[in-house]
Scaffold this active site. Structure first.
Site, PDB file in Angstrom:
ATOM      1  CD  GLU A 137      -1.553   0.147   3.577  1.00  0.00           C
ATOM      2  OE1 GLU A 137      -2.181   1.225   3.583  1.00  0.00           O
ATOM      3  OE2 GLU A 137      -1.817  -0.781   4.349  1.00  0.00           O
ATOM      4  CB  SER A 179      -8.899   3.115   9.552  1.00  0.00           C
ATOM      5  OG  SER A 179      -9.599   2.788   8.392  1.00  0.00           O
TER       6      SER A 179
END
Lengths: 776, 433
Positions: free
Chosen positions: B201, B255
């Protein structure tokens, strides 16, 4: 926090409660003599400090005036119990809810205090200013919070051994205490109050607040109260200790299904705090939310601490403030977070007295004229509650005890002498006096706690017997028994309560408790009798030694010291024999000694060494009265003196068991000098010197010795240190590394310990060491 | 906001003729040998991106043919499956020839129509139309780049759709990043018969940021900052040309939060991260106020007053704590007032939402600032979906960076906030690294 009898459990932290009564003999001790006050009022806890004088009995020995030649007795010297006044610092911590009750109590018991002001610090000082001024009639003088905090922190780090500790949840001992390091600066202090402050402390008076965070104890409390409808801080902590944070937090594995391996993030790591509660249709338990919140805040503070530590290149971070309170989950999370973020480069250290720092500092600010920093202070184990004493989970026993509200105390005695490191320690920063850490060694802990418990009856009997003419002895001895037994029980449950648990700390605690109930020297009469008997044999002993060849004599001298050391009331195996057979003789002791080779035997090396040039100066830490000092040590000292070695005899400043004290030794040496020209001339020419060690322990901490002793040792260019006895050479200092030659001599008078060391009862330790790279 | 390669060409040339300082960038964007003259890795990256945009230029026809052989079959997706949201970028080719149109299988057509003719999918999927990049040239094809998001918990519905539309029959590689690429890999396989090509990521994030910034130059800039952040009356959003962007601190607030120090396109490290991120804001807001969406939470926060919840320095000291340079308005204890029962009873849900937002945002700001100091980096780019429609937090971050660093640190923001990982995944499909 669970409340005790009589307190309405709905009481909020700021509601006053006057219905409770205070046990004056437990809380606010010595209030009648209180001289100076300071108060630190936080958001939930009040910490009160006062300086007081304590009158207690001390045993003094005084030589009779022999010129008068009174029939005065067959007594060797006069033992007088005198009243002595010493200074003590008292710190008491209780919840704000009880502040009014406490102030009333103080007012009623304050007889005559010279002071007109009370130093105050902490966020709540403002709020309670009027109440304090009204109740006590003292003017509230506000001190800067941060300054007080740092002052307090420096003070405890310098004066309280084992103040700081590392927390490791899964280690043998969760608490690893740090030895007092003479160089504490610079360090980083993270104070977690309602918010957090990060302070770098460069020196005694120099510090800088380099940052902080609004996330702190107040966030935990405020958010926690909103989330769980639980009002009290300690209740929140209790909830947290029962919760599972993984039901509320989004973990790495919730996102990844496992770990995020390439970044080294394990699956159990929290990716997003409260990440799972982002939904309207699920209920979460109070416990889980509290746990998640505690994790979130502890992690965050830990991370911030790391970032500041890294920026300022500091490897130690101390945590203080009201948030931690010795709570294991909090300490674990902060430690984990620090390790995680710095890969172990930064160490998280917690403080046993973190809650008191502000009060100590405020007090010190107000007491500058008394120069508290000029003195050495020692924790009074008898009057201090241990770590986590008011934590409901940790110590149910203590809570059931008093039937009042929970409070925590710390008492520190001002020592008459300033204590410093022995200059001959090889590495003062790594010196650990104690041989076995009972906090870590469960088996040894079990044995010694049992051993001290078993010996308690004997100690009580001895104490009563020592004061046949003084009223109330039996009653006081009984109180002593209760107090010490209670301490032992506390230590059984919380071995870490007063720092590392060691045989030394168990012995010292017993001495403190005896003093507490005015048994300053239970062995004084026994010591006197034995000294008297031994003196009568001195000349005979010396004569028989002189008849030996040089080599035989050296061996006989060593055996003499060892045999003398068998006479020890501190060891159970021996005290029984002595009690039943007071005539137990020196010769008998020699027969009991292990034959060579001894358990630890470097006598041959010692003998070789003696064939060489004499030592310049020997520093001898002596042990027991009677046969030990007079027939064992003195002839040995005499031989050293005859070789041309100067001798410094270091003995305890105050009584401990049957150890010879400095004042007793003064008299004994004079008596010997009167019989022995060698000793007489050495004394006269100052080749034989008596100094006090600064200690009143049966053990020996070479990092806390009388300043004069250190000075003498340095001036005389001491090149030999002799440590005698089980307490000083085995329980402590067995592994002590000195920068000069050293001799450790002891007889093992405890079968369990002998067994552990691979020997048997009356095995001998004769350890002669020469520092590496230093040929004599 | 939409623009195509040709317009940009003209625009840039004109503009840069007048602005010599931008000349190097113009050179970098030249295709072919011009671009490779530059040593700087970052410049090379920008050059490559720009060259792709220009492949419709006749001079590049030869290259286009070779590209055609290696380029993957449609559809082109990039996917980022985070803890809370799935971000999807979809390239819609607009240069489809009649011949191609005929060859195009029905499945492919149906997917294209479904995605491009709707702006909402099901009840939770949303296409961020305002972010769409039109007339973009990628791998020799020109088209529009669409930005779509939906909650991670609706992934099963998405997979069901993929199954219904026989996505797997298209034999395309599906490039996916984010933790979900790992977590849901088997679901993709069993539910939709799709094999995921899993990507790191952070690699994707860095690649995506640099790419989007490079293709956006000339139009309304991708990157912007707040002028006068400490003066609410004069605080204004301004474009920021992110030329020679290195080194930069990249703060991705999803998050949770990751903080990266980026030294070049291929040289970056993750400095640290914190679990106090967007998920924490929403999670706490849901618990404290009973709301259930990010938008609701933000709306409440915009109407609340955090000073009723937080304890400020002036609440403790009556004013500034001058000795330590702490202004009275600074928050001393987040949620500190909530220790008192009376105050707990007097605050509104809006106040609580606002305090949560301020707490989380300031905490990210303070960790970022320490990282910037430790890494000796002065430019900070904040990305991630926490900042979506969240001007409050952006202004707070801008303020905090500026105030506590005494103007040393600049907070930068990017318009495509949360989509960079997905863009990076798409680029990986087209140019496997």
């Amino acid at each position: 926090m669970a409340e005790c009898g009589g307190v309405d459990s709905n009481t909020t932290s700021h509601t006053m409660d006057k219905s409770i009564t205070l046990p004056p003999d437990e809380i606010f001790r010595n209030l009648e003599n209180a001289k100076r006050f300071a108060i630190d009022i936080g958001g939930s806890l009040t910490k009160l400090a006062y300086y007081s004088t304590v009158q207690h009995k001390v045993a003094k020995v005084r030589s009779f005036d022999h010129s008068a030649k009174e029939a005065a007795s067959d007594k060797l010297y006069e033992i007088a119990v005198q009243e002595e006044v010493t200074a003590r610092l008292h710190f008491i911590k209780f919840e704000n809810a009880y502040i009014e009750t406490c102030l009333d109590f103080i007012k009623d018991h304050l007889v005559n205090t010279e002071t007109k002001v009370i130093k105050a610090t902490g966020g709540g000082a403002h709020k309670f200013k009027e109440l304090i001024e009204k109740k006590l009639g003292l003017k509230v003088d506000k001190e800067d919070e941060m300054t007080c905090l740092i002052k307090g922190c420096n003070f405890v780090l310098k004066n309280i051994p084992h103040e700081a500790f590392v927390y490791a949840r899964h280690a043998d001992s969760e608490f690893r205490f740090q030895t007092t390091n003479p160089d504490i600066f610079p360090y980083l202090l993270v104070n977690i109050g309602s918010g957090s402050s990060v302070v770098v402390v460069q020196s005694e008076d120099k510090f800088e607040r380099i940052g902080g965070s609004s996330i702190g104890g107040g966030t935990f409390w405020g958010l926690g109260a909103l989330l769980t409808k639980t009002k009290r801080f300690d209740e929140l902590l209790q909830l947290a200790s029962k919760g599972q944070h993984s039901s509320v937090d989004m973990l790495v594995k919730d996102i990844y299904g496992g770990s995020y391996a390439c970044l080294g993030l394990t699956g159990d790591l929290i990716a997003s705090s409260f990440g799972k509660s982002a939904t309207a249709d699920k209920e979460f338990s109070k416990e889980d939310m509290a746990k998640s919140l505690l994790h979130m805040i502890s992690n965050d503070i830990g991370q911030l601490a790391c970032l500041y530590a890294k920026l300022h290149n500091l490897s130690r971070v101390y945590f203080g403030g009201f948030f931690i309170r010795g709570h294991p989950v909090t300490m674990h999370t902060i430690t984990y977070s620090i390790n995680f973020f710095t890969k172990g480069e930064v160490q998280a250290l917690f403080l046993r007295h973190e809650g008191y720092l502000g009060a100590i500092g405020a007090f010190l600010k107000g007491a500058e004229e008394d120069n508290p920093n000029q003195y050495s202070w020692g924790e009074n184990y008898a009057g201090s509650s241990g770590l986590m004493s008011v934590s409901p989970d940790m110590n149910p026993m203590q809570r059931a005890r008093s039937g009042t509200f929970p409070f925590d105390m710390l008492e520190m005695d001002r020592l008459e002498r300033q204590l410093v490191n022995l200059p001959l320690l090889q590495d003062p920063s790594s010196y650990i006096p104690d041989t076995v850490d009972l906090t870590e060694d469960a088996q040894a802990r079990e044995y010694w706690l049992y051993c001290f418990e078993e010996a308690l009856d004997g100690v009580v009997k001895r104490a009563v017997a020592s004061q046949p003419d003084i009223p109330g002895a039996a009653e006081r001895a009984e109180k002593f028994r209760q107090k010490y037994r209670h301490k032992l029980q506390t230590l059984r449950h919380q071995p870490f309560a007063y720092g590392s648990l060691t045989v030394r700390s168990l012995l010292d605690t017993r001495e403190h408790c005896l003093n507490e109930f005015n048994f300053p020297d239970p062995y004084s009469k026994i010591k006197e009798r034995e000294n008297d008997v031994a003196l009568k044999y001195y000349q005979k002993a010396v004569k028989s030694l002189e008849a030996l060849s040089w080599e035989d004599r050296q061996f006989a001298l060593v055996r003499g010291v060892l045999a003398g050391n068998v006479f020890d009331w501190g060891a159970k195996a021996v005290s029984e024999v002595l009690e039943s057979n007071p005539e137990f003789g020196f010769e008998e002791a020699k027969r009991r000694l292990e034959e060579r080779p001894w358990l630890v035997d470097s006598f041959d090396q010692w003998l070789e060494r003696l064939k060489g040039p004499p030592h310049r100066c020997a520093l001898f830490f002596v042990d027991n009265s009677g046969v030990d000092i007079i027939l064992g040590v003195m002839p040995f000292v005499r031989e050293l003196l005859s070789r041309g070695t100067e001798v410094v005899l270091a003995s305890n400043s105050a009584p401990a068991l049957n150890d010879v004290t400095n004042s007793e030794l003064q008299i004994l040496t004079e008596r010997i000098a009167a019989m022995d020209p060698v000793i007489e001339s050495a004394l006269r020419e100052d080749r034989l010197t008596l100094v006090q060690s600064g200690s009143s322990s049966p053990c020996l901490d070479l990092s806390r010795l009388d300043k004069v002793l250190a000075m003498v040792a340095r001036e005389r260019q001491t090149d030999l240190v002799i440590i005698e006895g089980m307490g000083r050479a085995i329980h402590t200092n067995y592994y002590a590394m000195l920068s000069c030659e050293s001799l450790k001599m002891a007889v093992i008078k405890n079968s369990w310990l002998a067994d552990r060391l691979g020997g048997k009862l009356f095995s001998v330790v004769f350890k002669y060491e020469v520092p590496v790279g230093k040929p004599h | 906001m939409a623009f195509n390669g040709h317009q940009v060409d003209d625009g840039i040339v004109d503009e840069e003729d007048e602005t010599p300082s931008k000349l190097p960038r113009c050179n970098k964007e030249m295709p072919g040998p011009f671009g490779s003259d530059h040593q700087n890795e970052g410049a090379a990256a920008a050059g490559r991106a720009a060259s792709e945009r220009r492949t419709s230029n006749p001079s590049a026809r030869h290259r286009k043919d070779s590209v055609k052989k290696t380029r993957p079959p449609f559809p082109w997706f990039g996917m980022d499956i985070g803890g809370t949201l799935v971000k999807l970028v979809y390239f819609e080719p607009k240069d489809i020839t009649a011949e191609e149109e005929q060859e195009e299988v029905e499945n492919l057509k149906s997917i294209r129509r479904y995605l491009t003719s709707n702006t909402a999918y099901g009840t939770t999927g949303i296409r961020d139309v305002h972010l769409e990049l039109q007339d973009l040239t990628l791998c020799g094809r020109t088209g529009n780049l669409h930005f779509i998001r939906f909650p991670t918990h609706d992934l099963p519905a998405f997979l069901q759709m993929g199954r219904d539309k026989h996505f797997s029959s298209l034999h395309t590689a599906l490039c996916a990043t984010g933790g979900g690429a790992y977590k849901f890999e088997s679901d993709f396989l069993t539910m939709a018969d799709l094999e995921l090509h899993k990507l790191d990521e952070l690699d994707c994030l860095v690649r995506g940021v640099l790419y989007i910034d490079s293709v956006m130059s000339g139009g309304p800039l991708e990157c912007y900052y707040f002028e006068n952040p400490t003066d609410p009356d004069h605080c204004a959003q301004k474009p920021y040309p992110l030329e020679n962007p290195y080194p930069l601190l990249l703060v991705n607030i999803g998050s949770g939060v990751s903080i990266l120090a980026v030294y070049s396109e291929n040289n970056y490290k993750r400095v640290t991260g914190t679990s106090l991120g967007g998920g924490t804001f929403l999670g706490l807001c849901c618990l404290l106020t009973g709301c259930s969406t990010f938008e609701e939470a933000l709306e409440m926060a915009s109407q609340g007053e955090s000073t009723r919840v937080d304890k400020l320095v002036r609440d403790i000291y009556g004013g500034d704590y001058e000795r330590f340079g702490l202004p009275g308005w600074a928050v001393a204890s987040s949620f500190g007032n909530m220790m008192s029962k009376e105050k707990r009873e007097s605050v509104s849900k809006e106040d609580l939402a606002r305090a949560t937002l301020v707490t989380i945002t300031n905490n990210i700001g303070s960790i970022t600032r320490m990282c910037a100091l430790n890494e000796n980096i002065e430019r900070v780019v904040f990305v991630g979906n926490f900042l979506r429609v969240n001007t409050l937090s952006m202004k707070l971050l801008a303020y905090a960076m500026d105030y506590w660093s005494k103007g040393q640190l600049k907070a930068l923001f990017l318009r495509h906030e949360g989509y960079f990982g997905a863009v990076g995944a798409l680029l990986e499909l087209l140019h496997p690294s």
